[in-house]
Each structure stands twice: as C-alpha cells, then as structure tokens.
Design an enzyme around this catalytic site. Structure first.
Site, PDB file in Angstrom:
ATOM      1  N   MET A  32      77.956  15.807 -44.417  1.00 28.65           N
ATOM      2  CA  MET A  32      76.519  15.602 -44.193  1.00 28.65           C
ATOM      3  C   MET A  32      76.201  14.114 -44.296  1.00 28.65           C
ATOM      4  O   MET A  32      75.051  13.738 -44.526  1.00 28.65           O
ATOM      5  CB  MET A  32      75.709  16.424 -45.194  1.00 28.65           C
ATOM      6  N   ALA A  34      76.287  10.071 -45.698  1.00 29.46           N
ATOM      7  CA  ALA A  34      76.261   9.337 -46.976  1.00 29.46           C
ATOM      8  C   ALA A  34      77.694   9.269 -47.511  1.00 29.46           C
ATOM      9  O   ALA A  34      77.975   9.628 -48.660  1.00 29.46           O
ATOM     10  CB  ALA A  34      75.304   9.976 -47.977  1.00 29.46           C
ATOM     11  N   LEU A  35      78.585   8.812 -46.660  1.00 31.20           N
ATOM     12  CA  LEU A  35      80.016   8.902 -46.947  1.00 31.20           C
ATOM     13  C   LEU A  35      80.439   8.016 -48.126  1.00 31.20           C
ATOM     14  O   LEU A  35      80.004   6.866 -48.234  1.00 31.20           O
ATOM     15  CB  LEU A  35      80.815   8.492 -45.701  1.00 31.20           C
ATOM     16  N   HIS A  39      84.900  11.400 -49.255  1.00 30.83           N
ATOM     17  CA  HIS A  39      84.954  11.758 -47.831  1.00 30.83           C
ATOM     18  C   HIS A  39      86.086  10.991 -47.137  1.00 30.83           C
ATOM     19  O   HIS A  39      86.820  11.549 -46.328  1.00 30.83           O
ATOM     20  CB  HIS A  39      83.646  11.390 -47.124  1.00 30.83           C
ATOM     21  N   GLU A 150      87.851  19.816 -52.905  1.00 35.14           N
ATOM     22  CA  GLU A 150      87.816  20.881 -53.916  1.00 35.14           C
ATOM     23  C   GLU A 150      86.609  20.762 -54.842  1.00 35.14           C
ATOM     24  O   GLU A 150      86.351  21.660 -55.631  1.00 35.14           O
ATOM     25  CB  GLU A 150      89.099  20.847 -54.752  1.00 35.14           C
ATOM     26  N   LYS A 151      85.882  19.652 -54.774  1.00 31.10           N
ATOM     27  CA  LYS A 151      84.718  19.543 -55.669  1.00 31.10           C
ATOM     28  C   LYS A 151      83.744  20.690 -55.400  1.00 31.10           C
ATOM     29  O   LYS A 151      83.190  21.271 -56.315  1.00 31.10           O
ATOM     30  CB  LYS A 151      84.009  18.196 -55.503  1.00 31.10           C
ATOM     31  N   ASP A 152      83.548  21.003 -54.108  1.00 29.18           N
ATOM     32  CA  ASP A 152      82.716  22.159 -53.742  1.00 29.18           C
ATOM     33  C   ASP A 152      83.645  23.366 -53.619  1.00 29.18           C
ATOM     34  O   ASP A 152      83.905  23.863 -52.524  1.00 29.18           O
ATOM     35  CB  ASP A 152      81.997  21.889 -52.428  1.00 29.18           C
ATOM     36  N   VAL A 178      88.135  13.656 -55.762  1.00 29.80           N
ATOM     37  CA  VAL A 178      88.343  12.239 -56.079  1.00 29.80           C
ATOM     38  C   VAL A 178      87.358  11.865 -57.186  1.00 29.80           C
ATOM     39  O   VAL A 178      86.178  12.241 -57.132  1.00 29.80           O
ATOM     40  CB  VAL A 178      88.112  11.351 -54.833  1.00 29.80           C
ATOM     41  N   SER A 188      77.680  12.311 -53.184  1.00 31.42           N
ATOM     42  CA  SER A 188      76.572  11.528 -52.619  1.00 31.42           C
ATOM     43  C   SER A 188      75.399  11.535 -53.600  1.00 31.42           C
ATOM     44  O   SER A 188      74.588  10.612 -53.625  1.00 31.42           O
ATOM     45  CB  SER A 188      76.126  12.127 -51.287  1.00 31.42           C
TER      46      SER A 188
HETATM   47  O1  PAF Z   1      80.041  19.905 -47.998  1.00 33.03           O
HETATM   48  C1  PAF Z   1      79.211  19.536 -47.145  1.00 33.03           C
HETATM   49  O2  PAF Z   1      78.933  18.348 -46.986  1.00 33.03           O
HETATM   50  C2  PAF Z   1      78.490  20.578 -46.300  1.00 33.03           C
HETATM   51  O3  PAF Z   1      78.235  21.727 -47.042  1.00 33.03           O
HETATM   52  C3  PAF Z   1      79.218  20.920 -44.999  1.00 33.03           C
HETATM   53  C4  PAF Z   1      80.579  21.555 -45.262  1.00 33.03           C
HETATM   54  C5  PAF Z   1      79.405  19.668 -44.168  1.00 33.03           C
HETATM   55  C6  PAF Z   1      78.402  21.921 -44.182  1.00 33.03           C
HETATM   56  O4  PAF Z   1      77.158  21.413 -43.865  1.00 33.03           O
END
Ligand code: PAF
Length: 289
Positions: A32, A34-35, A39, A150-152, A178, A188
């Site tokens: 999404m 805001a790298l 990322h 893996e954070k999410d 990380v 982010s």
């Molecule tokens: O993890 C994210 O940034 C979002 O949930 C994703 C996987 C890009 C889906 O919008």
C-alpha cells in the site's frame, strides 16, 4: 534509475506479456506504499527468485474500517518510485480506486477459518477487503510468485489459504519480519509514533521474544499470556487488543504439542495500532489454555 509506472490493467498486462514472450518468470510484491526497508527486503527477495518484479501500490479502501484511517494513510508515490528505482524493481503498478472497483463492482472474496479472531475480531471485514484485492492483483499480474512479510502473519496465512482454495497458480513466499536494531518491527505506522512512543515501542517485541523463549522451555501459555499483557501495559502501551498463542498453519487457538506455533499481538500505543508476532518451533508447542 527510475522504475516504470503503469496505472491500468491493460498496460500492466502488456508489460507482462512482453516478459512472458521472452520466457521470463514474474514475481509480485503487493503493497500500500509508504515503502520502508521491510518492503524493500521483499523486493530484493523477489529479485533473487524471479526474472521480473512488479511492485503494486494501492491503498485499498475495502480493507479499512474507518474513513479517517483511510484518509490518514501515508501516500508517497513519488518517494516510493525512487526507492523502487534504486533497488531495480522492474515495474510499479499503481491503479486508481475507480479502476480497481468500477461502478457496479459486486464481488467479495471471503476466507473462513484463518480469518477468525485476532485482527478480524477488531477489524471486521478487513480480511475480506485484503482477500478481494489480493485475488485481483494475482489475476491482473499473473505472477508466478508473490512475496509477503511475516509481520502481518494472519494476512499471510489468509492469502496462502485463498490461493490453495481458488487454485490460483501464484506461489506465496513468506519473508521474515525486518526489525530495527532495537527489535521494533518495521511498519509504515511507526512514522506516526512520537519520540516518547518510539522509545516504548520496542518493548512489544521484547515481551514477545521473552514469552516465546519461556513457551519453548515448557511454560504454560495461560499464565504467560496474562503476564505478557501486564508487561505490555506496564511499559506504557494504552491497550492490548490481543496477545494470543495460535497454531502456525491454520491459526487455530488450540496448539498441539508437535505443531509449530506463533505468539501474535496487536496493541495500541497512543493513537497508533501496532502488530507483531514471533514463531515458536514445533517441539516446543504446548496445549493452549
Ligand atoms: O499488507 C499490505 O500492505 C496490504 O494488506 C496488501 C497485501 C497490499 C493488500 O492491500
């Protein structure tokens, strides 16, 4: 060098078709924007495994529970493109919300099981939004591989389930979280922390890693989770949404002794919601209480 950017499915598919004609393999890193370095580590992992790497940038309205949270989400496309150019990603795909969800859009992808509890209990509908957009991104890019952090962790397991269930031929690659030098998982949302909050934030990982060590050593989960919650609140966090011990594959609340497990948490620090999790190896699994 800057990364080429496309905004439409037609342009995306034309680029992918050109690569396929050359026999190239394709990976996607959904984001999404805001790298941050987390990322970029996914992009590097993707570059090591595929000939061409697409990064998607789409702030997906369907996975936000509040209009204010959606509006406040950082949008930094120009900086993101520069960072992707620097790591030599091949393409940035940044569709508009109208292109992704045109008038009349009426389909939702909904995964059961892995979505129950944890983040879903506090963000109802969030994973339907994630599953729907990720399915679209896989179909739009036709990628062979997709990289997720893996954070999410719950999101990663939901995505793994959905590609298995829908026979989507995209292999999901989970990459280790990380962390900053002090242990804070990159996110982010860390940008929203005040200096005082930033000093407290790493205590979450500290509690998780300590509890994971104790679980590995045979401690009973019940009292350990209660003590963990107390320690998080004592460190200065405002609220513990959840701190849970779950089976790693299906995220079931009951963990068999021979199963790999995860300790997962979501907490509020001031007005910022942070999530983190750590793995517990199979031989250390114990029955959840
Ligand atoms: O993890 C994210 O940034 C979002 O949930 C994703 C996987 C890009 C889906 O919008």
């Amino acid at each position: 060098m800057s990364v080429p950017i496309v905004h439409t499915v037609a342009d995306l598919r034309a680029a992918v078709a050109g690569w396929r004609a050359e026999g190239a393999t394709v990976a996607v890193v959904p984001t999404m924007g805001a790298l941050h370095d987390g990322h970029l580590s996914l992009v590097r992992a993707a570059l090591a495994r595929a000939d061409r790497v697409i990064v998607t940038l789409f702030v997906n309205p369907r996975q936000f529970n509040s209009a204010a949270d959606l509006a406040a989400y950082p949008r930094t496309e120009r900086e993101d493109a520069a960072k992707l150019g620097a790591v030599a990603a091949h393409l940035l795909y940044a569709p508009t919300p109208e292109a992704m969800y045109p008038p009349g859009f009426a389909t939702t992808v909904s995964v059961q099981g892995q979505t129950q509890g944890l983040c879903d209990a506090h963000r109802p509908g969030h994973f339907d939004g994630v599953a729907t957009v990720v399915t679209k991104l896989f179909l739009q890019t036709g990628a062979d591989l997709a990289f997720f952090g893996e954070k999410d962790f719950q999101q990663l397991q939901v995505v793994r389930r959905l590609v298995r269930d829908l026979d989507i031929p995209t292999r999901i690659v989970g990459c280790e979280t990380v962390r900053e030098a002090d242990g804070l998982a990159l996110s982010s949302r860390n940008l929203r922390l005040s200096a005082a909050e930033r000093a407290i934030a790493p205590k979450l990982a500290e509690v998780l890693f300590r509890a994971a060590r104790e679980l590995s050593a045979g401690a009973a989960p019940g009292p350990l989770l209660a003590a963990g919650r107390d320690a998080i609140l004592a460190a200065g966090f405002r609220e513990v949404e959840y701190l849970e011990f779950r089976a790693e594959d299906d995220l079931a609340p009951v963990v068999a002794p021979d199963q790999p497990a995860r300790l997962l948490a979501a907490v509020w620090l001031g007005e910022t919601r942070l999530i983190d999790n750590v793995g517990i190896p199979a031989r250390a699994g114990h029955m959840a209480e």
